[in-house]
Write a protein that holds these residues in place. Structure first.
Motif, PDB file in Angstrom:
ATOM      1  N   VAL A 120     -22.491 -15.009  99.242  1.00  0.00           N
ATOM      2  CA  VAL A 120     -23.875 -15.392  99.540  1.00  0.00           C
ATOM      3  C   VAL A 120     -24.851 -14.500  98.764  1.00  0.00           C
ATOM      4  CG1 VAL A 120     -25.601 -15.733 101.337  1.00  0.00           C
ATOM      5  CG2 VAL A 120     -23.168 -16.134 101.836  1.00  0.00           C
ATOM      6  N   ILE A 121     -25.736 -15.153  98.026  1.00  0.00           N
ATOM      7  CA  ILE A 121     -26.787 -14.462  97.281  1.00  0.00           C
ATOM      8  C   ILE A 121     -28.134 -14.833  97.890  1.00  0.00           C
ATOM      9  CG2 ILE A 121     -27.843 -14.098  95.020  1.00  0.00           C
ATOM     10  CD1 ILE A 121     -25.245 -15.209  93.769  1.00  0.00           C
ATOM     11  N   MET A 122     -28.861 -13.848  98.386  1.00  0.00           N
ATOM     12  CA  MET A 122     -30.216 -14.089  98.876  1.00  0.00           C
ATOM     13  C   MET A 122     -31.187 -13.624  97.792  1.00  0.00           C
ATOM     14  SD  MET A 122     -32.086 -12.969 102.451  1.00  0.00           S
ATOM     15  CE  MET A 122     -32.498 -11.269 102.088  1.00  0.00           C
ATOM     16  N   VAL A 123     -32.025 -14.554  97.332  1.00  0.00           N
ATOM     17  CA  VAL A 123     -32.901 -14.274  96.197  1.00  0.00           C
ATOM     18  C   VAL A 123     -34.319 -14.011  96.694  1.00  0.00           C
ATOM     19  CG1 VAL A 123     -33.744 -15.119  93.983  1.00  0.00           C
ATOM     20  CG2 VAL A 123     -31.445 -15.741  94.753  1.00  0.00           C
ATOM     21  N   VAL A 124     -34.879 -12.883  96.244  1.00  0.00           N
ATOM     22  CA  VAL A 124     -36.235 -12.500  96.635  1.00  0.00           C
ATOM     23  C   VAL A 124     -37.061 -12.241  95.378  1.00  0.00           C
ATOM     24  CG1 VAL A 124     -35.439 -11.485  98.813  1.00  0.00           C
ATOM     25  CG2 VAL A 124     -35.689 -10.023  96.810  1.00  0.00           C
ATOM     26  N   GLY A 125     -38.383 -12.239  95.543  1.00  0.00           N
ATOM     27  CA  GLY A 125     -39.275 -11.995  94.419  1.00  0.00           C
ATOM     28  C   GLY A 125     -40.580 -12.745  94.619  1.00  0.00           C
ATOM     29  N   VAL A 126     -41.638 -12.287  93.965  1.00  0.00           N
ATOM     30  CA  VAL A 126     -42.949 -12.928  94.133  1.00  0.00           C
ATOM     31  C   VAL A 126     -42.977 -14.254  93.404  1.00  0.00           C
ATOM     32  CG1 VAL A 126     -44.127 -10.701  94.384  1.00  0.00           C
ATOM     33  CG2 VAL A 126     -44.006 -11.779  92.131  1.00  0.00           C
ATOM     34  N   ASN A 127     -43.924 -15.107  93.798  1.00  0.00           N
ATOM     35  CA  ASN A 127     -44.081 -16.393  93.123  1.00  0.00           C
ATOM     36  C   ASN A 127     -44.475 -16.178  91.665  1.00  0.00           C
ATOM     37  OD1 ASN A 127     -43.612 -17.728  95.583  1.00  0.00           O
ATOM     38  ND2 ASN A 127     -45.784 -17.636  96.135  1.00  0.00           N
ATOM     39  N   GLY A 128     -43.920 -16.991  90.797  1.00  0.00           N
ATOM     40  CA  GLY A 128     -44.312 -16.940  89.396  1.00  0.00           C
ATOM     41  C   GLY A 128     -43.413 -16.123  88.492  1.00  0.00           C
ATOM     42  N   VAL A 129     -42.407 -15.449  89.066  1.00  0.00           N
ATOM     43  CA  VAL A 129     -41.547 -14.596  88.240  1.00  0.00           C
ATOM     44  C   VAL A 129     -40.365 -15.372  87.648  1.00  0.00           C
ATOM     45  CG1 VAL A 129     -42.137 -12.485  89.477  1.00  0.00           C
ATOM     46  CG2 VAL A 129     -40.149 -13.830  90.214  1.00  0.00           C
ATOM     47  N   GLY A 130     -40.220 -16.619  88.048  1.00  0.00           N
ATOM     48  CA  GLY A 130     -39.087 -17.411  87.588  1.00  0.00           C
ATOM     49  C   GLY A 130     -37.945 -17.427  88.587  1.00  0.00           C
ATOM     50  N   LYS A 131     -38.289 -17.251  89.873  1.00  0.00           N
ATOM     51  CA  LYS A 131     -37.271 -17.149  90.922  1.00  0.00           C
ATOM     52  C   LYS A 131     -36.486 -18.452  91.076  1.00  0.00           C
ATOM     53  CE  LYS A 131     -38.972 -16.294  94.989  1.00  0.00           C
ATOM     54  NZ  LYS A 131     -38.773 -17.442  95.926  1.00  0.00           N
ATOM     55  N   THR A 132     -37.191 -19.568  91.221  1.00  0.00           N
ATOM     56  CA  THR A 132     -36.499 -20.845  91.408  1.00  0.00           C
ATOM     57  C   THR A 132     -35.711 -21.238  90.167  1.00  0.00           C
ATOM     58  OG1 THR A 132     -38.315 -21.523  92.865  1.00  0.00           O
ATOM     59  CG2 THR A 132     -36.801 -23.242  92.133  1.00  0.00           C
ATOM     60  N   THR A 133     -36.275 -20.988  89.003  1.00  0.00           N
ATOM     61  CA  THR A 133     -35.564 -21.273  87.749  1.00  0.00           C
ATOM     62  C   THR A 133     -34.302 -20.430  87.643  1.00  0.00           C
ATOM     63  OG1 THR A 133     -37.623 -21.847  86.619  1.00  0.00           O
ATOM     64  CG2 THR A 133     -35.752 -21.254  85.233  1.00  0.00           C
ATOM     65  N   THR A 134     -34.402 -19.159  88.045  1.00  0.00           N
ATOM     66  CA  THR A 134     -33.231 -18.279  88.018  1.00  0.00           C
ATOM     67  C   THR A 134     -32.148 -18.797  88.956  1.00  0.00           C
ATOM     68  OG1 THR A 134     -34.552 -16.340  87.423  1.00  0.00           O
ATOM     69  CG2 THR A 134     -32.421 -15.925  88.462  1.00  0.00           C
ATOM     70  N   ILE A 135     -32.559 -19.262  90.141  1.00  0.00           N
ATOM     71  CA  ILE A 135     -31.593 -19.820  91.094  1.00  0.00           C
ATOM     72  C   ILE A 135     -30.889 -21.029  90.484  1.00  0.00           C
ATOM     73  CG2 ILE A 135     -31.360 -21.024  93.311  1.00  0.00           C
ATOM     74  CD1 ILE A 135     -33.653 -19.216  94.344  1.00  0.00           C
ATOM     75  N   GLY A 136     -31.665 -21.920  89.842  1.00  0.00           N
ATOM     76  CA  GLY A 136     -31.075 -23.093  89.216  1.00  0.00           C
ATOM     77  C   GLY A 136     -30.080 -22.721  88.123  1.00  0.00           C
ATOM     78  N   LYS A 137     -30.444 -21.743  87.313  1.00  0.00           N
ATOM     79  CA  LYS A 137     -29.551 -21.302  86.227  1.00  0.00           C
ATOM     80  C   LYS A 137     -28.313 -20.607  86.782  1.00  0.00           C
ATOM     81  CE  LYS A 137     -33.137 -20.812  82.692  1.00  0.00           C
ATOM     82  NZ  LYS A 137     -33.837 -19.886  81.779  1.00  0.00           N
ATOM     83  N   LEU A 138     -28.499 -19.826  87.840  1.00  0.00           N
ATOM     84  CA  LEU A 138     -27.340 -19.189  88.488  1.00  0.00           C
ATOM     85  C   LEU A 138     -26.384 -20.249  89.025  1.00  0.00           C
ATOM     86  CD1 LEU A 138     -28.822 -16.226  90.600  1.00  0.00           C
ATOM     87  CD2 LEU A 138     -27.228 -16.053  88.694  1.00  0.00           C
ATOM     88  N   ALA A 139     -26.951 -21.264  89.675  1.00  0.00           N
ATOM     89  CA  ALA A 139     -26.119 -22.339  90.222  1.00  0.00           C
ATOM     90  C   ALA A 139     -25.317 -23.018  89.115  1.00  0.00           C
ATOM     91  CB  ALA A 139     -26.994 -23.356  90.951  1.00  0.00           C
ATOM     92  N   ALA A 140     -25.989 -23.262  87.990  1.00  0.00           N
ATOM     93  CA  ALA A 140     -25.320 -23.919  86.865  1.00  0.00           C
ATOM     94  C   ALA A 140     -24.188 -23.052  86.318  1.00  0.00           C
ATOM     95  CB  ALA A 140     -26.331 -24.210  85.762  1.00  0.00           C
ATOM     96  N   GLN A 141     -24.443 -21.767  86.190  1.00  0.00           N
ATOM     97  CA  GLN A 141     -23.441 -20.863  85.612  1.00  0.00           C
ATOM     98  C   GLN A 141     -22.262 -20.670  86.563  1.00  0.00           C
ATOM     99  OE1 GLN A 141     -23.505 -20.206  82.553  1.00  0.00           O
ATOM    100  NE2 GLN A 141     -25.246 -19.011  81.856  1.00  0.00           N
ATOM    101  N   TYR A 142     -22.550 -20.516  87.847  1.00  0.00           N
ATOM    102  CA  TYR A 142     -21.460 -20.356  88.814  1.00  0.00           C
ATOM    103  C   TYR A 142     -20.628 -21.637  88.912  1.00  0.00           C
ATOM    104  CZ  TYR A 142     -22.611 -15.724  90.597  1.00  0.00           C
ATOM    105  OH  TYR A 142     -22.792 -14.368  90.716  1.00  0.00           O
ATOM    106  N   LYS A 143     -21.289 -22.783  88.851  1.00  0.00           N
ATOM    107  CA  LYS A 143     -20.561 -24.049  88.882  1.00  0.00           C
ATOM    108  C   LYS A 143     -19.702 -24.192  87.625  1.00  0.00           C
ATOM    109  CE  LYS A 143     -21.096 -29.058  89.131  1.00  0.00           C
ATOM    110  NZ  LYS A 143     -22.045 -30.204  89.105  1.00  0.00           N
ATOM    111  N   LYS A 144     -20.262 -23.833  86.486  1.00  0.00           N
ATOM    112  CA  LYS A 144     -19.545 -23.916  85.209  1.00  0.00           C
ATOM    113  C   LYS A 144     -18.296 -23.037  85.230  1.00  0.00           C
ATOM    114  CE  LYS A 144     -20.449 -23.418  80.248  1.00  0.00           C
ATOM    115  NZ  LYS A 144     -21.478 -23.020  79.241  1.00  0.00           N
ATOM    116  N   ALA A 145     -18.365 -21.941  86.001  1.00  0.00           N
ATOM    117  CA  ALA A 145     -17.228 -21.017  86.096  1.00  0.00           C
ATOM    118  C   ALA A 145     -16.176 -21.510  87.089  1.00  0.00           C
ATOM    119  CB  ALA A 145     -17.715 -19.624  86.491  1.00  0.00           C
ATOM    120  N   GLY A 146     -16.385 -22.705  87.652  1.00  0.00           N
ATOM    121  CA  GLY A 146     -15.382 -23.296  88.525  1.00  0.00           C
ATOM    122  C   GLY A 146     -15.616 -23.113  90.004  1.00  0.00           C
TER     123      GLY A 146
END
Length: 325
Positions: A120-146
């Motif tokens: 479980v990864i809990m993601v924190v950070g202020v609005n505008g830093v790219g938090k949601t985009t980072t979550i999406g990219k993390l999801a893609a990379q973790y999924k790509k890794a199987g």
């Protein structure tokens, strides 16, 4: 340190070099100026280096540590040619950077040790830093890794946050657990982990609200989310990831201070490094907070979120592609 010495693919190396180009150009020009006309590293070179690092957003305290290390090396080695300086900087700065604990040499990028409970990864950070985009990219990379991945939209403070995460979920092809705007964030986190366990998910990424106007309220909210998640997965969240915008330079330091005070951050992601000359902030933040930078964002593409390797990052800044000065 074995984890960081794994072979770095040519493609990833090229993306890293390209993403850090603006920072590299800035650092290179300042260091070149610092050693211009010098045959050895003397006090004047050190003074010029100090100015170069401070103006590259490394931060005053970290800059002074670097200069002290270089002074010690010069004193110990008696004579250091200015041509050797970049190699020296690589060695000393890399040694300063915080590293993740318990990384396995057997695991590749975005691979995890799989067990009965999800990671479980809990993601924190202020609005505008790219938090949601980072979550999406993390999801893609973790999924790509199987891995089987599930996202939780626990930033219920903004309707846009839920919608943005939903869009990323569809884009990446991973489910998003959500409720309506204004719902209890802890309830969303509970539902997400319950669903993840029922579906046998490997990785869960929980988005949280990015507001800092009330630090006490933020602390209480994040603590409540963590406590509720532990009812489902006792050691959750294994990773509390703070996302910082590298292009904001010293402002990223202040955001880090706020969130480190509010919750037990144990990993950092520094985004938007490709569009800024302020990439030196990665060095200062890693040193000052003793929290490992785990991911860096070096472009807009899904694959442009990389696992941070200190050696490769520092070499990209200070050495040319052949590894020389």
């Amino acid at each position: 340190m074995g984890f960081f010495k794994k072979l770095f693919s040519k493609e990833k190396k090229e993306k890293l070099d390209s993403g850090l180009q603006k920072t590299k150009e800035g650092v290179w020009s300042k260091i070149t100026h610092a050693v211009a006309g010098k045959s050895k590293v003397d006090d004047e070179v050190l003074d010029n280096l100090e100015e170069a690092f401070i103006t590259s957003d490394v931060g005053v305290d970290t800059t002074l540590k670097i200069i002290d290390r270089i002074q010690d090396r010069v004193a110990r080695d008696k004579y250091v040619n200015s041509n050797e300086l970049n190699n020296l900087l690589c060695e000393e700065i890399t040694d300063m950077l915080a590293r993740p604990e318990n990384e396995s040499d057997e695991l590749g990028d975005f691979e995890i040790k799989k067990g009965n409970d999800p990671y479980v990864i809990m993601v924190v950070g202020v609005n505008g830093v790219g938090k949601t985009t980072t979550i999406g990219k993390l999801a893609a990379q973790y999924k790509k890794a199987g891995n089987k991945v599930i996202l939780g939209a626990a930033d219920t403070f903004r309707a846009a946050a839920i919608e943005q995460l939903d869009i990323w979920g569809e884009r990446v092809g991973v489910p998003v657990v959500k409720q309506k705007m204004g719902s209890d964030p802890a309830a969303v986190a509970f539902d997400t982990l319950s669903s993840a366990k029922a579906q046998g998910a490997d990785v869960v990424i929980i988005d949280t609200a990015g507001r800092l106007h009330n630090k006490v309220g933020l602390m209480n909210e994040l603590t409540k989310i963590k406590n509720v998640m532990k009812r489902v997965v006792p050691d959750a969240p294994q990773e509390i990831l703070l996302v910082l915008d590298g292009s904001t330079g010293q402002n990223a330091f202040e955001q880090a201070r706020q969130f480190v005070a509010a919750t037990e951050v144990n990993a950092l992601a520094v985004t938007k490094l490709d569009g800024t000359a302020k990439g030196g902030v990665v060095i200062g933040i890693s040193d000052q907070f003793k929290i490992p930078v785990k991911y860096i964002g070096i472009g807009e593409g899904i694959d442009d979120l990389q696992i941070f390797r200190p050696e490769e990052f520092i070499r990209s800044l200070f050495l040319n592609s052949e590894g020389g000065n």
